[in-house]
Scaffold this motif. Structure first.
Motif, short mmCIF file in Angstrom:
data_model
loop_
_atom_site.label_atom_id
_atom_site.label_comp_id
_atom_site.label_asym_id
_atom_site.label_seq_id
_atom_site.Cartn_x
_atom_site.Cartn_y
_atom_site.Cartn_z
N VAL A 101 -0.03 -6.61 -5.53
CA VAL A 101 -0.56 -5.63 -5.57
C VAL A 101 -1.70 -5.44 -6.52
N VAL A 102 -2.50 -4.25 -5.97
CA VAL A 102 -3.70 -3.75 -7.17
C VAL A 102 -3.41 -2.25 -7.29
N PHE A 103 -3.31 -2.48 -8.82
CA PHE A 103 -3.10 -1.16 -9.44
C PHE A 103 -4.89 -1.03 -10.01
N PRO A 104 -4.22 0.51 -9.85
CA PRO A 104 -6.30 0.77 -10.44
C PRO A 104 -6.58 0.64 -12.33
N SER A 105 -5.24 0.88 -13.10
CA SER A 105 -5.12 -0.01 -14.42
C SER A 105 -4.18 -0.61 -14.46
N SER A 106 -3.74 -1.47 -15.98
CA SER A 106 -2.77 -1.61 -16.62
C SER A 106 -1.66 -0.88 -16.70
N SER A 109 -2.32 -10.34 -13.73
CA SER A 109 -3.94 -10.44 -14.63
C SER A 109 -4.86 -9.26 -14.05
N THR A 110 -5.74 -9.22 -15.06
CA THR A 110 -6.17 -7.57 -15.48
C THR A 110 -7.62 -8.03 -15.90
N GLY A 111 -8.62 -7.20 -15.61
CA GLY A 111 -9.93 -7.84 -16.44
C GLY A 111 -10.85 -8.13 -15.23
N LEU A 171 -0.05 -9.12 -9.87
CA LEU A 171 0.24 -7.87 -10.60
C LEU A 171 -1.52 -7.79 -11.01
N VAL A 172 -2.18 -7.46 -10.09
CA VAL A 172 -3.47 -6.84 -10.64
C VAL A 172 -4.37 -5.76 -10.73
N ASP A 173 -4.86 -5.21 -11.40
CA ASP A 173 -5.63 -4.23 -11.96
C ASP A 173 -7.30 -4.59 -10.95
N ASP A 174 -7.44 -3.54 -10.55
CA ASP A 174 -8.55 -3.30 -9.67
C ASP A 174 -9.83 -3.71 -9.71
N PRO A 175 -10.56 -4.21 -11.14
CA PRO A 175 -11.76 -5.28 -11.79
C PRO A 175 -10.99 -6.49 -12.08
#
Ligand SMILES: O=C(O)[C@H](O)[C@@H](O)[C@H](O)[C@H](O)COP(=O)(O)O
Length: 253
Positions: free
Chosen positions: A7-12, A195-197, A231-235
């Motif tokens: 599942v991808v989100f624009p940001s945190s 996981s983000t960044g 759960l991850v962000d776009d970058p």
């Protein structure tokens, strides 16, 4: 496994509220079915994201929560490196999780004994399980693909009997830690990676899409009967080509 959801989100900013809803909805379900909610926490950026989002909820009742640590650094609780110490100041001191519901390591022990002691605490909490089956484990992933304190190419990845293992040669400082083993992680009813960044983009592609994925500890997290969320962000998702979910605002998992 119940099926992996990426599942991808624009940001945190968008990810945080969905994460916290996952936590509270799994808590409600667990308490309704067996009277308590067992949650395993990880360190890194998760500490502040989770704490901030939980504290923003208007009515949060954690009186039936039992919280443990997926891994912990063997440092005293007042050391800035202590994951427990961070959660204590940012979350535990502000919510009603009973002290008896917080399963911590004993950082005064040498690393082997510390792992045994923590393993005993888990056994007391999950007396009927061969491997503790947490309702929800929240995991992070490092840019090297590690999760918990399970690092690439480390012999601990092959552990099949212990629930908790000591590690004294962690490539990421501090070197001494204790960690849940893969059999415990894979016994959970639900596992969610956060996981983000952009530093995660290359490894995330390998873990989720690579033929060599299983070389990475995070790729070996495949709950036997439970749900698995990434759960991850776009970058972090920038290099993915698999189909992912992009929830609209207010979506729930
Ligand atoms: O014990 C540790 O050294 C950290 O807890 C570490 O394992 C962290 O969970 C991952 O590196 C992901 O961290 P971020 O979510 O901050 O990227």
């Amino acid at each position: 496994m119940a099926g992996r959801r990426v599942v991808v989100f624009p940001s945190s900013t968008e990810l945080g509220p969905v994460l916290v809803h996952l936590v509270t909805s799994r808590a409600e379900k667990a308490i309704a079915s067996h009277g308590r909610f067992t949650l395993g926490l990880s360190g890194g950026s998760l500490v502040s994201m989770l704490s901030k989002e939980l504290l923003a909820l208007p009515e949060l009742d954690c009186s039936k929560w039992v919280v443990g640590f997926c891994d912990e650094r063997l440092v005293s609780f007042d050391d800035p490196e202590s994951t427990y110490g961070l959660y204590k100041s940012q979350l535990f001191s502000k919510v009603n999780i009973p002290d008896s519901g917080i399963l911590t390591i004993d950082p005064s022990l040498p690393v082997n004994e510390c792992a045994e002691d923590y393993s005993r605490k888990l056994k007391e909490t999950f007396p009927d399980d061969d491997f503790p089956a947490f309702d929800l484990l929240l995991l992070g992933m490092g840019p090297d693909g590690h999760t918990c304190s399970l690092f690439p190419d480390h012999p601990l990845l092959e552990e099949t009997k212990k629930t908790v293992a000591p590690i004294s040669d962690s490539p990421k400082p501090p070197p001494q830690r204790v960690t849940m083993t893969l059999p415990v992680v894979n016994s959970a009813r639900c596992v969610a990676f956060v996981s983000t960044g952009g530093s995660k983009a290359t490894v995330l592609k390998e873990v989720l899409e690579g033929r060599e994925g299983s070389a990475f500890p995070a790729a070996r997290v495949v709950p036997t009967r439970g749900e698995l969320f990434w759960l991850v962000d776009d970058p972090a998702a920038a290099s993915l080509t698999i189909q992912v979910e992009r929830p609209s605002s207010g979506a729930r998992l």
